[in-house]
Scaffold this active site. Structure first.
Site, PDB file in Angstrom:
ATOM      1  N   GLU A  29      33.037  42.388  38.512  1.00  0.00           N
ATOM      2  CA  GLU A  29      32.588  41.005  38.735  1.00  0.00           C
ATOM      3  C   GLU A  29      33.446  40.438  39.863  1.00  0.00           C
ATOM      4  O   GLU A  29      34.672  40.531  39.818  1.00  0.00           O
ATOM      5  CB  GLU A  29      32.763  40.182  37.463  1.00  0.00           C
ATOM      6  CG  GLU A  29      32.461  38.704  37.619  1.00  0.00           C
ATOM      7  CD  GLU A  29      32.788  37.896  36.354  1.00  0.00           C
ATOM      8  OE1 GLU A  29      32.787  36.649  36.439  1.00  0.00           O
ATOM      9  OE2 GLU A  29      33.073  38.518  35.309  1.00  0.00           O
ATOM     10  N   TYR A  38      34.584  28.591  50.890  1.00  0.00           N
ATOM     11  CA  TYR A  38      34.083  29.974  50.885  1.00  0.00           C
ATOM     12  C   TYR A  38      34.421  30.747  52.145  1.00  0.00           C
ATOM     13  O   TYR A  38      34.089  31.934  52.256  1.00  0.00           O
ATOM     14  CB  TYR A  38      32.573  29.975  50.642  1.00  0.00           C
ATOM     15  CG  TYR A  38      32.201  29.427  49.294  1.00  0.00           C
ATOM     16  CD1 TYR A  38      31.699  28.131  49.158  1.00  0.00           C
ATOM     17  CD2 TYR A  38      32.373  30.186  48.148  1.00  0.00           C
ATOM     18  CE1 TYR A  38      31.380  27.612  47.910  1.00  0.00           C
ATOM     19  CE2 TYR A  38      32.061  29.685  46.889  1.00  0.00           C
ATOM     20  CZ  TYR A  38      31.564  28.393  46.781  1.00  0.00           C
ATOM     21  OH  TYR A  38      31.263  27.883  45.546  1.00  0.00           O
ATOM     22  N   ALA A  50      26.347  31.130  40.895  1.00  0.00           N
ATOM     23  CA  ALA A  50      26.163  30.153  39.812  1.00  0.00           C
ATOM     24  C   ALA A  50      25.558  30.764  38.555  1.00  0.00           C
ATOM     25  O   ALA A  50      25.794  30.260  37.447  1.00  0.00           O
ATOM     26  CB  ALA A  50      25.294  29.001  40.295  1.00  0.00           C
ATOM     27  N   ASN A  91      28.520  39.605  42.528  1.00  0.00           N
ATOM     28  CA  ASN A  91      28.910  38.203  42.638  1.00  0.00           C
ATOM     29  C   ASN A  91      27.682  37.405  42.212  1.00  0.00           C
ATOM     30  O   ASN A  91      26.820  37.105  43.025  1.00  0.00           O
ATOM     31  CB  ASN A  91      29.324  37.825  44.059  1.00  0.00           C
ATOM     32  CG  ASN A  91      29.785  36.367  44.112  1.00  0.00           C
ATOM     33  OD1 ASN A  91      29.549  35.590  43.198  1.00  0.00           O
ATOM     34  ND2 ASN A  91      30.447  36.017  45.201  1.00  0.00           N
ATOM     35  N   HIS A 129      34.243  37.154  42.627  1.00  0.00           N
ATOM     36  CA  HIS A 129      34.082  35.772  43.083  1.00  0.00           C
ATOM     37  C   HIS A 129      34.960  35.557  44.308  1.00  0.00           C
ATOM     38  O   HIS A 129      36.121  35.970  44.309  1.00  0.00           O
ATOM     39  CB  HIS A 129      34.488  34.785  41.987  1.00  0.00           C
ATOM     40  CG  HIS A 129      33.687  34.947  40.742  1.00  0.00           C
ATOM     41  ND1 HIS A 129      32.384  34.545  40.630  1.00  0.00           N
ATOM     42  CD2 HIS A 129      34.002  35.521  39.558  1.00  0.00           C
ATOM     43  CE1 HIS A 129      31.930  34.838  39.422  1.00  0.00           C
ATOM     44  NE2 HIS A 129      32.892  35.445  38.756  1.00  0.00           N
ATOM     45  N   PRO A 171      22.784  33.286  44.008  1.00  0.00           N
ATOM     46  CA  PRO A 171      22.251  32.158  44.773  1.00  0.00           C
ATOM     47  C   PRO A 171      23.234  31.493  45.732  1.00  0.00           C
ATOM     48  O   PRO A 171      24.413  31.402  45.445  1.00  0.00           O
ATOM     49  CB  PRO A 171      21.802  31.170  43.700  1.00  0.00           C
ATOM     50  CG  PRO A 171      22.473  31.587  42.462  1.00  0.00           C
ATOM     51  CD  PRO A 171      22.692  33.062  42.574  1.00  0.00           C
ATOM     52  N   ASN A 172      22.667  31.080  46.877  1.00  0.00           N
ATOM     53  CA  ASN A 172      23.387  30.341  47.913  1.00  0.00           C
ATOM     54  C   ASN A 172      24.344  31.198  48.735  1.00  0.00           C
ATOM     55  O   ASN A 172      24.859  30.734  49.749  1.00  0.00           O
ATOM     56  CB  ASN A 172      24.151  29.146  47.319  1.00  0.00           C
ATOM     57  CG  ASN A 172      23.236  28.226  46.553  1.00  0.00           C
ATOM     58  OD1 ASN A 172      22.243  27.743  47.100  1.00  0.00           O
ATOM     59  ND2 ASN A 172      23.513  28.045  45.271  1.00  0.00           N
ATOM     60  N   ARG A 217      28.312  27.536  54.453  1.00  0.00           N
ATOM     61  CA  ARG A 217      28.363  26.891  53.140  1.00  0.00           C
ATOM     62  C   ARG A 217      29.807  26.519  52.803  1.00  0.00           C
ATOM     63  O   ARG A 217      30.641  27.392  52.579  1.00  0.00           O
ATOM     64  CB  ARG A 217      27.835  27.843  52.059  1.00  0.00           C
ATOM     65  CG  ARG A 217      27.952  27.273  50.663  1.00  0.00           C
ATOM     66  CD  ARG A 217      27.756  28.343  49.601  1.00  0.00           C
ATOM     67  NE  ARG A 217      27.856  27.749  48.282  1.00  0.00           N
ATOM     68  CZ  ARG A 217      27.913  28.448  47.149  1.00  0.00           C
ATOM     69  NH1 ARG A 217      27.909  29.772  47.204  1.00  0.00           N
ATOM     70  NH2 ARG A 217      28.014  27.821  45.987  1.00  0.00           N
ATOM     71  N   ARG A 248      38.939  26.024  39.551  1.00  0.00           N
ATOM     72  CA  ARG A 248      37.940  25.057  40.025  1.00  0.00           C
ATOM     73  C   ARG A 248      37.446  24.173  38.874  1.00  0.00           C
ATOM     74  O   ARG A 248      38.030  24.144  37.807  1.00  0.00           O
ATOM     75  CB  ARG A 248      36.803  25.819  40.706  1.00  0.00           C
ATOM     76  CG  ARG A 248      37.305  26.652  41.901  1.00  0.00           C
ATOM     77  CD  ARG A 248      36.182  27.250  42.671  1.00  0.00           C
ATOM     78  NE  ARG A 248      35.321  26.214  43.243  1.00  0.00           N
ATOM     79  CZ  ARG A 248      34.137  26.486  43.807  1.00  0.00           C
ATOM     80  NH1 ARG A 248      33.697  27.711  43.850  1.00  0.00           N
ATOM     81  NH2 ARG A 248      33.407  25.501  44.296  1.00  0.00           N
TER      82      ARG A 248
HETATM   83  C1  DHK Z   1      30.125  31.482  44.207  1.00  0.00           C
HETATM   84  C2  DHK Z   1      29.331  30.441  43.816  1.00  0.00           C
HETATM   85  O1  DHK Z   1      28.170  30.234  44.381  1.00  0.00           O
HETATM   86  C3  DHK Z   1      29.728  29.479  42.797  1.00  0.00           C
HETATM   87  O2  DHK Z   1      28.660  29.091  41.983  1.00  0.00           O
HETATM   88  C4  DHK Z   1      30.827  30.023  41.952  1.00  0.00           C
HETATM   89  C5  DHK Z   1      31.313  31.863  43.471  1.00  0.00           C
HETATM   90  C6  DHK Z   1      31.888  30.748  42.724  1.00  0.00           C
HETATM   91  C7  DHK Z   1      32.342  32.531  44.340  1.00  0.00           C
HETATM   92  O3  DHK Z   1      33.529  32.130  44.317  1.00  0.00           O
HETATM   93  O4  DHK Z   1      31.992  33.514  45.023  1.00  0.00           O
HETATM   94  O5  DHK Z   1      31.412  29.126  41.312  1.00  0.00           O
END
Ligand code: DHK
Length: 143
Positions: A97, A24, A76, A73, A99, A11-12, A19, A106
Site C-alpha cells: 500500500e 503531492y 481516497a 495507491n 501513499h 482517483p485524482n 494537484r 493529515r
Molecule cells: C492520495 C490521495 O488522493 C488522498 O486521498 C490520500 C494519497 C493520500 C497519497 O498520499 O498519495 O489521502
C-alpha cells in the site's frame, strides 16, 4: 515470462504535478510511472490509473490471474472502499500500500485505511519517490 508487478493508482492521481503541489509534489503521473519502470529494471510492470472504483477492482482481478505483486495507491478509496479490500483479499501475492503523503499526519478522515488490513507493507510520506521504493521492494518480494 515473469509475472508482472501491477502498479494501481486511484482517483485524482491523474492530476499529479498540478494537484496541490505543496502536498503531492511536482512530479506528474508519467514521471512516477517512469520511476516504477526504472526501479523494476526489465521486470514487467502494468501501470494503471483510474478515477473509477470498478476499474481498479477489474485490474485487481486481472492481477489475481496474471500478476506477481500489487503496488497500490488507492488514494481516497483507501478510506472508503470495502470492495477494493475484498478484491485484494483474493490476491495471493504480496501487496504494498503506497501513499505519497504521510496520511497519519493529515486530517482524521485520512487515518483509517481499509487496505492496510490486507497489505504486506505500507509506504507513506516519501513523496513521489515512494513509487521507486515500493517497486524496488516489490521486485525483491516477487523474485
Ligand atoms: C492520495 C490521495 O488522493 C488522498 O486521498 C490520500 C494519497 C493520500 C497519497 O498520499 O498519495 O489521502
Amino acid at each position: 515470462m515473469a509475472k508482472a508487478i501491477y502498479v494501481l493508482n486511484g482517483p485524482n492521481l491523474n492530476r499529479l504535478g498540478t494537484r496541490e503541489p505543496a502536498i503531492y509534489g511536482k512530479a506528474t503521473l508519467a514521471d512516477v510511472e517512469r520511476y516504477c519502470r526504472e526501479a523494476a529494471g526489465g521486470h514487467p510492470v502494468e501501470f494503471r490509473q483510474s478515477n473509477s472504483e470498478a476499474d481498479i477492482i477489474g485490474w485487481i482481478h486481472e492481477a489475481i490471474d496474471n500478476g506477481g505483486g500489487i503496488v497500490i495507491n488507492p488514494a481516497a478509496f483507501t478510506f472508503t472502499s470495502i470492495a477494493i479490500l475484498d478484491a485484494l483479499k483474493m490476491f495471493e501475492g504480496p501487496i504494498i500500500e503506497l501513499h505519497i503523503t504521510n496520511i497519519h499526519k493529515r486530517e482524521p478522515y485520512y487515518h483509517h485505511s481499509y487496505v492496510s488490513k490486507i497489505a504486506t507493507a505500507v509506504i507513506a510520506g516519501l513523496g513521489p519517490e515512494g513509487y521507486r521504493v515500493a517497486t524496488a521492494s516489490m521486485l525483491k518480494l516477487v523474485k
